[in-house]
Design a protein around this motif. Structure first.
Motif, PDB file in Angstrom:
ATOM      1  N   VAL A  19       0.840  -1.208   0.000  1.00 51.66           N
ATOM      2  CA  VAL A  19       0.000   0.000   0.000  1.00 51.66           C
ATOM      3  C   VAL A  19       0.869   1.249   0.000  1.00 51.66           C
ATOM      4  O   VAL A  19       0.449   2.312   0.468  1.00 51.66           O
ATOM      5  N   ARG A  20       2.062   1.121  -0.521  1.00 53.21           N
ATOM      6  CA  ARG A  20       3.015   2.229  -0.530  1.00 53.21           C
ATOM      7  C   ARG A  20       2.412   3.443  -1.248  1.00 53.21           C
ATOM      8  O   ARG A  20       1.862   3.337  -2.347  1.00 53.21           O
ATOM      9  N   GLY A  21       2.492   4.601  -0.580  1.00 58.19           N
ATOM     10  CA  GLY A  21       1.932   5.821  -1.146  1.00 58.19           C
ATOM     11  C   GLY A  21       0.447   5.991  -0.912  1.00 58.19           C
ATOM     12  O   GLY A  21      -0.119   7.033  -1.228  1.00 58.19           O
ATOM     13  N   GLN A  22      -0.205   4.962  -0.362  1.00 61.76           N
ATOM     14  CA  GLN A  22      -1.644   5.008  -0.120  1.00 61.76           C
ATOM     15  C   GLN A  22      -1.985   4.610   1.320  1.00 61.76           C
ATOM     16  O   GLN A  22      -3.092   4.178   1.602  1.00 61.76           O
ATOM     17  N   VAL A  23      -1.019   4.782   2.198  1.00 61.52           N
ATOM     18  CA  VAL A  23      -1.195   4.360   3.593  1.00 61.52           C
ATOM     19  C   VAL A  23      -2.337   5.095   4.266  1.00 61.52           C
ATOM     20  O   VAL A  23      -3.090   4.519   5.071  1.00 61.52           O
ATOM     21  N   ASN A  24      -2.524   6.377   3.959  1.00 57.98           N
ATOM     22  CA  ASN A  24      -3.494   7.207   4.685  1.00 57.98           C
ATOM     23  C   ASN A  24      -4.918   7.101   4.157  1.00 57.98           C
ATOM     24  O   ASN A  24      -5.805   7.792   4.665  1.00 57.98           O
ATOM     25  N   ARG A  25      -5.141   6.283   3.149  1.00 60.97           N
ATOM     26  CA  ARG A  25      -6.523   6.027   2.735  1.00 60.97           C
ATOM     27  C   ARG A  25      -7.249   5.287   3.858  1.00 60.97           C
ATOM     28  O   ARG A  25      -6.692   4.366   4.461  1.00 60.97           O
ATOM     29  N   PRO A  26      -8.493   5.670   4.170  1.00 60.50           N
ATOM     30  CA  PRO A  26      -9.185   5.092   5.331  1.00 60.50           C
ATOM     31  C   PRO A  26      -9.190   3.565   5.376  1.00 60.50           C
ATOM     32  O   PRO A  26      -8.915   2.968   6.427  1.00 60.50           O
ATOM     33  N   LYS A  27      -9.468   2.925   4.230  1.00 60.13           N
ATOM     34  CA  LYS A  27      -9.521   1.458   4.225  1.00 60.13           C
ATOM     35  C   LYS A  27      -8.154   0.863   4.522  1.00 60.13           C
ATOM     36  O   LYS A  27      -8.019  -0.053   5.355  1.00 60.13           O
ATOM     37  N   ASN A  28      -7.120   1.372   3.868  1.00 59.47           N
ATOM     38  CA  ASN A  28      -5.769   0.855   4.093  1.00 59.47           C
ATOM     39  C   ASN A  28      -5.315   1.094   5.524  1.00 59.47           C
ATOM     40  O   ASN A  28      -4.702   0.222   6.157  1.00 59.47           O
TER      41      ASN A  28
END
Length: 352
Positions: A86-95
């Motif tokens: 999930v690199r670069g998308q860590v702060n998305r709520p689901k992740n």
């Protein structure tokens, strides 16, 4: 030998093999959550090694084994793989939710075992890796603020609880009661032992830390001598309180050398991760750095009487099979990351 073997392994393969080491590690941990001192022939499941309701051990004949140490390595590998995916998308709520679950479930399982010291190390490793993986600074600030407010509220509630229910002797009552639903009696005693080390009602709890502080304080510049046989007696000096013993027999210079060696090892581990061009290798090294650093801080804090005694060993110095094996396996994995990084650089140079 294990470190040498693991240094030749591909850390990518180790991370991808999470179904194998995850099932083995947590398959050994889970029975200890429900079975306490259950004898099955030569094996005792959920063995209470310290008499403090910590059922995290297996006893095999005359030897003991703590599966949480193996699970610690599996946890670092699996969380590193998760973060790289999930690199670069860590702060998305689901992740972010899934990552928090990934961190919370292992820590909660170890807490149920009764080994809260190791549970805190698990939690710390997870949070450090999450931050290094790209967690928003705003979320970090919010979490720290919430933790500070929550901790202050908890302490205030505890003080009010004991002042109302045991006004005559708050300290004496606190040493025989537990904070409802949060801490066991002996755990609350250990916290009070740091806050009020001279309380006579806590003499049985403060004895070890007081002796450790005495050993450190009387070491002088060069100590009593490693082979002299003259040193301050400290209970379990070979294990959790090895630093106090070393400070006593080697003095300030020896204690400083121990700290420098451990600090250099932590920095080298972190440097290996930062030099790795691969997110997975970087995440693994950050996790191992966190494990080393947190255990050093907690253990030395226990010895210096500034943190409660929670049964965390000093890496590479404390006696103990499971912890030592885990640390050398970690060294092997870091070496694997470093060797793969150098190999990748050489291949790139040859292409250019």
């Amino acid at each position: 030998m294990l470190a040498a073997v693991f240094s030749t392994a591909d850390y990518h393969a180790l991370a991808r093999a999470w179904p194998l080491h995850g099932v083995v590690a947590w398959g050994l941990v889970l029975p200890t959550l429900f079975l306490h001192n259950v004898n099955t022939g030569l094996v005792t499941i959920g063995y209470d090694a310290g008499g403090t309701s910590n059922y995290s051990w297996y006893r095999v004949g005359g030897m003991t084994f703590q599966p949480a140490e193996l699970a610690k390595i599996s946890f670092i590998l699996t969380l590193a793989l998760h973060l790289s995916q999930v690199r670069g998308q860590v702060n998305r709520p689901k992740n972010l939710l899934l990552l928090f679950v990934h961190i919370a479930l292992p820590a909660a399982a170890i807490h149920v075992q009764g080994d809260d010291g190791t549970a805190l190390v698990f939690l710390g490793i997870g949070l450090v890796m999450l931050y290094a993986g790209g967690l928003s600074h705003w979320l970090v600030a919010g979490g720290l603020a919430a933790g500070a407010v929550g901790g202050a509220a908890l302490l205030a509630a505890a003080a009010i609880f004991y002042a109302v229910n045991y006004p005559a002797s708050v300290s004496a009552a606190a040493t025989t009661r537990q904070l409802p639903g949060i801490l066991k009696g002996y755990q609350f005693k250990r916290i009070l032992a740091v806050l009020t080390p001279d309380d006579p009602a806590l003499a049985d709890i403060t004895y070890q830390q007081n002796k450790g502080a005495m050993a450190i304080g009387t070491g002088g510049l060069t100590g009593q001598g490693l082979l002299s046989g003259e040193h301050i007696f400290v209970p379990n000096a070979w294990n959790d309180f090895i630093f106090a013993y070393l400070a006593n027999v080697l003095g300030f210079l020896g204690a400083a050398a121990v700290l420098l060696l451990l600090f250099a090892l932590c920095l080298r581990t972190l440097r290996t991760g930062l030099q790795c061009p691969d997110a997975l290798g970087c995440n693994i090294c950050v996790g191992i750095f966190a494990a080393l650093f947190l255990q050093c801080v907690i253990n030395i804090g226990m010895n210096l009487q500034v943190l409660p005694v929670i049964g965390v060993t000093l890496p590479f110095f404390s006696a103990g099979g499971s912890s030592v094996v885990m640390m050398y396996l970690c060294v092997g994995i870091v070496l694997s990351v470093g060797m793969n990084t150098r190999r990748s650089k050489l291949e790139m140079q040859q292409i250019l």
